[in-house]
Design an enzyme around this catalytic site. Structure first.
Site, PDB file in Angstrom:
ATOM      1  N   GLY A   1       0.805  -1.223   0.000  1.00 57.05           N
ATOM      2  CA  GLY A   1       0.000   0.000   0.000  1.00 57.05           C
ATOM      3  C   GLY A   1       0.836   1.270   0.000  1.00 57.05           C
TER       4      GLY A   1
ATOM      5  N   ASP B   1      10.683  -0.877  11.660  1.00 52.66           N
ATOM      6  CA  ASP B   1      11.479  -1.069  10.446  1.00 52.66           C
ATOM      7  C   ASP B   1      11.787   0.311   9.914  1.00 52.66           C
ATOM      8  OD1 ASP B   1       8.657  -0.630   9.143  1.00 52.66           O
ATOM      9  OD2 ASP B   1      10.102  -0.448   7.512  1.00 52.66           O
TER      10      ASP B   1
ATOM     11  N   CYS C   1      34.151  -1.720  12.263  1.00 51.68           N
ATOM     12  CA  CYS C   1      34.826  -1.122  13.417  1.00 51.68           C
ATOM     13  C   CYS C   1      35.973  -1.973  13.940  1.00 51.68           C
ATOM     14  CB  CYS C   1      33.809  -0.857  14.532  1.00 51.68           C
ATOM     15  SG  CYS C   1      32.623   0.434  14.060  1.00 51.68           S
TER      16      CYS C   1
ATOM     17  N   HIS D   1      27.735  -1.849   9.709  1.00 47.77           N
ATOM     18  CA  HIS D   1      27.897  -1.074  10.944  1.00 47.77           C
ATOM     19  C   HIS D   1      26.567  -0.507  11.429  1.00 47.77           C
ATOM     20  CE1 HIS D   1      29.185   1.665  13.998  1.00 47.77           C
ATOM     21  NE2 HIS D   1      28.443   2.584  13.403  1.00 47.77           N
TER      22      HIS D   1
ATOM     23  N   CYS E   1      32.034  -0.664  19.082  1.00 47.80           N
ATOM     24  CA  CYS E   1      31.186  -1.460  18.190  1.00 47.80           C
ATOM     25  C   CYS E   1      31.900  -2.757  17.805  1.00 47.80           C
ATOM     26  CB  CYS E   1      30.827  -0.655  16.949  1.00 47.80           C
ATOM     27  SG  CYS E   1      29.800  -1.542  15.773  1.00 47.80           S
TER      28      CYS E   1
END
Lengths: 367, 367
Positions: free
Chosen positions: B96, B267, B310, B336, B305
């Site tokens: 949609g 999302d 990283c 990342h 990280c």
């Protein structure tokens, strides 16, 4: 490790050799194929992904790296290996080939080549001394002498003059090279498609003395038969105990033929560039994944291949990714093609070791 | 597993919940972020790479997949999970939103939306029944009801009419959905920026009865305060024992705020799309890797990280790749950013579990 690059010939089959190339960043079994990592990356691959294909030596491009990000910068960041997180060996070219094919407003003198960057128009001078210095700043395990790639076709006279210039530059390159353990410099045989010029060039380089010998200026349009003829003219003039590198070659069948004629090392953009345009080398021949016949095909690209593309996905999926222009298409097909090349080289090594190179035929590699 | 999608609330902190979402393709800890895999691929990532970030559920786009490669084709190839080699859960949107933002010559009627493909101009009709059928052909664990994403800004009257249409389509979507163990369908609350319309919409959906409830039509320009106000108006009208999904959201701070207000699923294209344009989310804030200040920086993008970018490379290298337009820049920065989002969600889950959500602040996520 003693000074220079170590090389042991472990087995022979005719002119072909099984060898071990010892560098500051590991031992490489030869014959070997070097993926091209132009701008400090093998395009669309992580270094881990490249190593997973089996590759243990990469080619880096001096021309590209000197312009961006710059050799001094890479040196300050710990060298090219650390910069691109590649713990294995690196061979850098001299910049001679790219400066002729990519740069603008080239001016060749005895001193070197003056040119403008294709990126920003900035002015640069590349000489044998500067090329070798850049390759030292990059931290190359194997440095290439600075040469002029003789165009094809040219008159014999021009080929001879070009070769002579390259030989003078080879001498200057050798003199500029700082000996370091595990690091070496290769000279480059030129001479166009003239066997006698090739032999002269080889003799000149051997007289200077290099850690290895490259055959340059081939596979630029002269045809496979001539390429092979030039290899046959050159190899007998090179030392048996030193590695031989055929630059910029090539298709699988070119590599098989050159190995049979005594070449140990190869590089080519073909597997990587092809991967980014939907072309795949497979054991059933070359395929174009853009072709609609793959759209509904649930079978793997190459059922005998161990790569991530072949173990995880269908031809239909690879076709879809290619048509949709997805980055994953480039990632998977590059990984596949480099794996195909690595397996081809492993097959050649096994055939030499077994003394069965005569009947060697790698599926899909052509005659 | 019983019919539908299982959902257990394991812990609460204010309106926020720690949950377990049970699907035919595994259990997902909530709050969770779903990377967007538009064309059967999370752009610039292998499925293994996506899973390595911690993601266990992806979003697929019905609009894109129905046009290329086609839902029937994916079904014949074993469904979307197999097609893209993703063994974990998949939620598909209804088409949609994209039909309104991407397709040409749209004509909305009570029946559905007629449109022309943005790829080849071909004519298509998307109805609630067809959307649900496509999502079944794809094999979605979670199907979304077909709705009209109400534009912003619009008059209240238009927002109300749009919501009413979406509710009639929700009823038809629910009726068209075939119950299967581990598979479910979510309704989508609409109503623009009007709290009373949002409450009406939620009540209508709850009366129909869905496996979960999404909040749609937000983060399209109304501003964070209004987004949060709409969540606050909607969440109390939704069942406490069913998952809640805020569609298309968002920035890290939006997600933190929405989790505090009781949202379980998210999302957004932000981490993936940003990664392809040199933008990185880090614990010291958002960075643009194209910026020249990174050119000589040997430090990692984010020292805290765990991602491949990283742990393997410097900011200087990532800057270089970004400037050079290398595919590896997209690959590393996407990995990342998805890792940053996954770690943000893990941080939120840990804070809820520890009853410390009030003082939760994820470095770099903003207020």
């Amino acid at each position: 490790m003693s000074c220079g690059i170590g090389f042991q010939v472990v087995a022979r089959a005719g002119a072909a050799r099984l060898g071990r190339l010892e560098t500051a960043h590991g031992v490489i079994d030869t014959p070997t194929f070097m993926p091209v990592g132009t701008a400090a990356t093998v395009k669309a691959m992580t270094p881990e992904g490249v190593a997973a294909t089996g590759a243990r030596i990469l080619l880096g491009n001096t021309y590209h790296l000197m312009l961006r990000p710059g050799a001094a910068r890479i040196a300050a960041l710990g060298g090219l290996h650390r910069f691109m997180n590649w713990p294995h060996a690196i061979l850098t070219d001299s910049g001679g080939f790219q400066v002729m094919s990519l740069a603008a407003l080239r001016k060749i003198t005895e001193q070197g080549v003056e040119f403008r960057s294709h990126l920003d128009g900035s002015r640069h001078l590349l000489t044998p001394e500067r090329s070798v210095e850049i390759q030292r700043l990059l931290g190359a395990d194997i440095t290439m002498a600075f040469d002029e790639c003789t165009p094809f076709p040219v008159e014999r006279e021009q080929a001879a003059a070009s070769m002579e210039l390259s030989m003078r530059w080879a001498e200057r390159s050798r003199a500029a090279f700082a000996e370091r353990p595990g690091h070496g410099i290769f000279g480059i045989v030129q001479g166009g498609v003239h066997a006698d010029l090739r032999r002269q060039s080889a003799a000149r380089l051997v007289a200077i003395g290099f850690d290895g010998y490259a055959i340059g200026g081939l596979a630029i349009g002269e045809g496979q038969a001539t390429t092979f003829a030039m290899i046959e003219a050159t190899v007998p003039a090179l030392p048996a105990d030193r590695p031989r590198y055929l630059m910029g070659v090539g298709k699988p069948a070119d590599i098989v033929g050159a190995v049979r004629r005594g070449v140990d090392m190869f590089d080519c953009v073909l597997p990587t560039r092809s991967g980014r345009t939907g072309q795949a080398f497979t054991r059933s021949g070359a395929l174009n994944l853009r072709n609609a016949r793959h759209a509904d095909d649930p079978s793997p690209l190459d059922p005998d291949c161990r790569c991530p593309a072949c173990t995880g996905f269908s031809r239909a999926y690879l076709h879809h990714l290619t048509k949709a222009g997805e980055i994953l298409a480039s990632m998977l097909l590059t990984a596949h093609n480099l794996t195909y090349y690595a397996d081809l080289m492993a097959g050649l090594r096994a055939a030499i070791a077994a003394g069965r190179l005569e009947e060697f035929a790698f599926p899909g590699a052509g005659p």
